[in-house]
Motif scaffolding. Structure first.
Motif, PDB file in Angstrom:
ATOM      1  N   VAL A  10      43.486  38.250  42.242  1.00  0.00           N
ATOM      2  CA  VAL A  10      42.557  38.311  41.114  1.00  0.00           C
ATOM      3  C   VAL A  10      41.190  37.860  41.606  1.00  0.00           C
ATOM      4  CG1 VAL A  10      41.990  37.438  38.819  1.00  0.00           C
ATOM      5  CG2 VAL A  10      44.368  37.916  39.428  1.00  0.00           C
ATOM      6  N   GLY A  11      40.177  38.648  41.295  1.00  0.00           N
ATOM      7  CA  GLY A  11      38.828  38.334  41.731  1.00  0.00           C
ATOM      8  C   GLY A  11      37.868  38.166  40.573  1.00  0.00           C
ATOM      9  N   PHE A  49      36.306  40.567  35.886  1.00  0.00           N
ATOM     10  CA  PHE A  49      37.475  40.232  36.701  1.00  0.00           C
ATOM     11  C   PHE A  49      38.224  41.505  37.080  1.00  0.00           C
ATOM     12  CE2 PHE A  49      36.430  36.875  33.761  1.00  0.00           C
ATOM     13  CZ  PHE A  49      36.363  35.760  34.579  1.00  0.00           C
ATOM     14  N   PHE A  50      38.934  41.424  38.217  1.00  0.00           N
ATOM     15  CA  PHE A  50      39.752  42.547  38.655  1.00  0.00           C
ATOM     16  C   PHE A  50      41.052  42.022  39.241  1.00  0.00           C
ATOM     17  CE2 PHE A  50      37.210  41.416  42.405  1.00  0.00           C
ATOM     18  CZ  PHE A  50      38.173  41.358  43.402  1.00  0.00           C
ATOM     19  N   CYS A  51      42.008  42.930  39.430  1.00  0.00           N
ATOM     20  CA  CYS A  51      43.298  42.557  40.000  1.00  0.00           C
ATOM     21  C   CYS A  51      43.753  43.654  40.964  1.00  0.00           C
ATOM     22  CB  CYS A  51      44.338  42.349  38.906  1.00  0.00           C
ATOM     23  SG  CYS A  51      45.938  41.761  39.512  1.00  0.00           S
ATOM     24  N   LEU A  52      44.188  43.241  42.167  1.00  0.00           N
ATOM     25  CA  LEU A  52      44.631  44.159  43.203  1.00  0.00           C
ATOM     26  C   LEU A  52      46.068  43.859  43.610  1.00  0.00           C
ATOM     27  CD1 LEU A  52      41.585  43.834  45.676  1.00  0.00           C
ATOM     28  CD2 LEU A  52      41.785  45.390  43.720  1.00  0.00           C
ATOM     29  N   ASP A  53      46.721  44.873  44.154  1.00  0.00           N
ATOM     30  CA  ASP A  53      47.978  44.660  44.838  1.00  0.00           C
ATOM     31  C   ASP A  53      47.659  44.098  46.224  1.00  0.00           C
ATOM     32  OD1 ASP A  53      50.062  45.744  46.935  1.00  0.00           O
ATOM     33  OD2 ASP A  53      51.117  45.765  45.017  1.00  0.00           O
ATOM     34  N   GLU A  54      48.203  42.942  46.544  1.00  0.00           N
ATOM     35  CA  GLU A  54      47.856  42.259  47.794  1.00  0.00           C
ATOM     36  C   GLU A  54      48.209  43.084  49.026  1.00  0.00           C
ATOM     37  OE1 GLU A  54      49.452  38.391  50.274  1.00  0.00           O
ATOM     38  OE2 GLU A  54      49.437  38.272  48.078  1.00  0.00           O
ATOM     39  N   GLY A  69      46.082  46.844  48.433  1.00  0.00           N
ATOM     40  CA  GLY A  69      44.714  46.854  47.932  1.00  0.00           C
ATOM     41  C   GLY A  69      44.510  47.753  46.733  1.00  0.00           C
ATOM     42  N   SER A  70      45.584  48.350  46.210  1.00  0.00           N
ATOM     43  CA  SER A  70      45.469  49.226  45.044  1.00  0.00           C
ATOM     44  C   SER A  70      44.938  48.445  43.846  1.00  0.00           C
ATOM     45  CB  SER A  70      46.834  49.821  44.696  1.00  0.00           C
ATOM     46  OG  SER A  70      47.335  50.597  45.767  1.00  0.00           O
ATOM     47  N   VAL A  71      44.044  49.076  43.101  1.00  0.00           N
ATOM     48  CA  VAL A  71      43.458  48.428  41.933  1.00  0.00           C
ATOM     49  C   VAL A  71      44.427  48.533  40.764  1.00  0.00           C
ATOM     50  CG1 VAL A  71      41.535  48.446  40.310  1.00  0.00           C
ATOM     51  CG2 VAL A  71      41.132  48.985  42.722  1.00  0.00           C
ATOM     52  N   LEU A  72      44.854  47.391  40.251  1.00  0.00           N
ATOM     53  CA  LEU A  72      45.710  47.369  39.061  1.00  0.00           C
ATOM     54  C   LEU A  72      44.849  47.450  37.806  1.00  0.00           C
ATOM     55  CD1 LEU A  72      48.299  44.677  40.205  1.00  0.00           C
ATOM     56  CD2 LEU A  72      48.435  47.155  40.420  1.00  0.00           C
ATOM     57  N   TRP A  73      43.729  46.762  37.825  1.00  0.00           N
ATOM     58  CA  TRP A  73      42.724  46.875  36.766  1.00  0.00           C
ATOM     59  C   TRP A  73      41.438  46.207  37.254  1.00  0.00           C
ATOM     60  CZ3 TRP A  73      41.496  41.882  35.430  1.00  0.00           C
ATOM     61  CH2 TRP A  73      42.516  40.913  35.542  1.00  0.00           C
ATOM     62  N   GLU A  74      40.338  46.549  36.609  1.00  0.00           N
ATOM     63  CA  GLU A  74      39.050  45.970  36.994  1.00  0.00           C
ATOM     64  C   GLU A  74      38.085  46.054  35.816  1.00  0.00           C
ATOM     65  OE1 GLU A  74      37.359  48.171  40.244  1.00  0.00           O
ATOM     66  OE2 GLU A  74      37.764  50.103  39.309  1.00  0.00           O
ATOM     67  N   GLY A  75      36.951  45.356  35.964  1.00  0.00           N
ATOM     68  CA  GLY A  75      35.924  45.396  34.922  1.00  0.00           C
ATOM     69  C   GLY A  75      36.283  44.645  33.659  1.00  0.00           C
ATOM     70  N   LEU A  76      37.257  43.723  33.738  1.00  0.00           N
ATOM     71  CA  LEU A  76      37.645  42.969  32.539  1.00  0.00           C
ATOM     72  C   LEU A  76      36.545  41.992  32.154  1.00  0.00           C
ATOM     73  CD1 LEU A  76      39.775  42.063  30.419  1.00  0.00           C
ATOM     74  CD2 LEU A  76      40.557  40.394  32.118  1.00  0.00           C
ATOM     75  N   GLN A  77      36.077  42.082  30.916  1.00  0.00           N
ATOM     76  CA  GLN A  77      35.087  41.155  30.382  1.00  0.00           C
ATOM     77  C   GLN A  77      35.562  40.636  29.033  1.00  0.00           C
ATOM     78  OE1 GLN A  77      31.732  44.062  30.711  1.00  0.00           O
ATOM     79  NE2 GLN A  77      30.702  42.411  31.821  1.00  0.00           N
ATOM     80  N   ILE A  78      35.083  39.453  28.679  1.00  0.00           N
ATOM     81  CA  ILE A  78      35.406  38.902  27.363  1.00  0.00           C
ATOM     82  C   ILE A  78      34.109  38.726  26.577  1.00  0.00           C
ATOM     83  CG2 ILE A  78      37.458  37.770  28.281  1.00  0.00           C
ATOM     84  CD1 ILE A  78      35.975  35.120  28.125  1.00  0.00           C
ATOM     85  N   GLU A  79      34.253  38.182  25.380  1.00  0.00           N
ATOM     86  CA  GLU A  79      33.077  38.088  24.504  1.00  0.00           C
ATOM     87  C   GLU A  79      31.952  37.277  25.140  1.00  0.00           C
ATOM     88  OE1 GLU A  79      36.122  37.504  23.661  1.00  0.00           O
ATOM     89  OE2 GLU A  79      36.656  38.871  22.016  1.00  0.00           O
ATOM     90  N   GLU A  80      32.288  36.174  25.799  1.00  0.00           N
ATOM     91  CA  GLU A  80      31.295  35.383  26.516  1.00  0.00           C
ATOM     92  C   GLU A  80      31.019  36.067  27.856  1.00  0.00           C
ATOM     93  OE1 GLU A  80      28.732  33.446  28.354  1.00  0.00           O
ATOM     94  OE2 GLU A  80      29.139  32.748  26.306  1.00  0.00           O
ATOM     95  N   PRO A  81      29.807  36.599  28.055  1.00  0.00           N
ATOM     96  CA  PRO A  81      29.571  37.458  29.216  1.00  0.00           C
ATOM     97  C   PRO A  81      29.407  36.726  30.548  1.00  0.00           C
ATOM     98  CG  PRO A  81      27.563  37.235  27.941  1.00  0.00           C
ATOM     99  CD  PRO A  81      28.645  36.549  27.154  1.00  0.00           C
ATOM    100  N   TRP A  82      28.997  35.449  30.523  1.00  0.00           N
ATOM    101  CA  TRP A  82      28.618  34.784  31.774  1.00  0.00           C
ATOM    102  C   TRP A  82      29.313  33.452  32.002  1.00  0.00           C
ATOM    103  CZ3 TRP A  82      26.614  35.973  36.245  1.00  0.00           C
ATOM    104  CH2 TRP A  82      26.026  35.000  37.056  1.00  0.00           C
ATOM    105  N   TRP A  83      29.355  32.609  30.968  1.00  0.00           N
ATOM    106  CA  TRP A  83      29.911  31.268  31.126  1.00  0.00           C
ATOM    107  C   TRP A  83      31.422  31.309  30.940  1.00  0.00           C
ATOM    108  CZ3 TRP A  83      26.733  28.287  33.522  1.00  0.00           C
ATOM    109  CH2 TRP A  83      25.355  28.468  33.345  1.00  0.00           C
TER     110      TRP A  83
END
Length: 290
Positions: A36-37, A49-54, A57-71
């Motif tokens: 997880v990065g 945030f993103f998640c890869l298969d170790e 290196g396959s991308v399981l998902w990426e670009g995850l954001q929540i309501e709070e964009p930075w903190w």
């Protein structure tokens, strides 16, 4: 041509790499074979945030954001769940809120906006809430977030579980980090390879190295090509040699505009070398000759 192909076949190359759309701020490894990065776009003040298969290196998902964009950040990974947090205030490091995310899909499993993540153990999440005169403790179901126990008197009653988790956390199996070269390794071939790689070069900061199976890995900083007296810049150089033969099998410049040396530019997990190039490219190299 045949000789050239044979020579190249012995070189090491990336097993995979992942390019983040921003600064790769932090990476964590789960016990279930996932990475997880945390990625930050500083100008836009956005974190994702993103998640890869170790292994692949396959991308399981990426670009995850929540309501709070930075903190926002990662508290921990526990089996196949990531626990995210926000901050009490932008200028204070105190965490708040819990967001549980499934590593397989990136979907939110549950959230709790009243408690703060403390640690996870087995199938439970241990959390707390600051009262006026004490810190109250709570135990939640890790899968659903359901409240299982309340310790309003304080967190002392949970200290034995916390001590057990801290002890287990000290033993990170499979991870190996480089050592600072002090100029006199006990193995003459290590000295020889490091001195040959840095010969006639002005080295800034420490040289770091690691023996991993049949390889010697090392990195160091030298003045960069774009460095000028008014704005000195450094080049971070990574070498991999067959050991003890000393044959170079991989080289890369991890950064060519660093303002200061930083430790731990690379590490090894199991038989894989990991490093980040130019702050955004996560690279994995399999340390095998087959």
């Amino acid at each position: 041509m045949k000789i050239l192909s044979l020579f190249r076949s012995k070189k090491l190359g990336p097993a995979w790499h992942y390019s983040a759309e921003g600064v790769l701020w932090r990476i964590l490894f789960s016990t279930t074979g996932k990475i997880v990065g945390e990625v930050r776009k500083e100008e836009e003040k956005q974190a994702s945030f993103f998640c890869l298969d170790e292994r692949t290196g396959s991308v399981l998902w990426e670009g995850l954001q929540i309501e709070e964009p930075w903190w926002v950040g990662i508290d921990a990974l526990h089996f196949d769940t990531a626990f995210l947090h926000e901050f009490e205030k932008p200028d204070l490091p105190e965490h708040k809120k819990i967001r549980a995310v499934d590593l397989g899909t990136g979907r939110e499993l549950w959230r709790n906006d009243d408690l703060t993540f403390w640690f996870a153990f087995q199938n439970r999440v241990y959390a707390y809430k600051n009262r006026f005169d004490r810190r109250a403790g709570y135990v939640l179901d890790a899968s659903s977030g359901e409240l299982l126990e309340s310790h309003e008197e304080g967190v002392e009653s949970l200290s034995s579980v916390r001590s057990l988790v801290q002890h287990e956390g000290e033993e990170e199996e499979g991870f190996r980090f480089p050592h600072v070269y002090d100029g006199a390794s006990e193995e003459p071939q290590v000295n020889s390879l490091i001195r040959a790689a840095t010969k006639n070069r002005s080295v800034s900061g420490n040289i770091e190295y690691l023996k991993a199976g049949e390889y010697l890995l090392m990195n160091y900083y030298t003045p960069g090509r774009l460095s000028v007296p008014d704005m000195p810049l450094l080049e971070n150089r990574l070498h991999v040699f067959e050991y003890p033969a000393g044959k170079p099998v991989f080289f890369d410049v991890l950064a060519d505009n660093a303002t200061a040396p930083t430790p731990d530019s690379f590490f090894v997990k199991d038989n894989m070398l990991f490093f980040v190039k130019d702050k955004h490219l996560l690279t994995a190299i399999r340390l095998t000759k087959s």
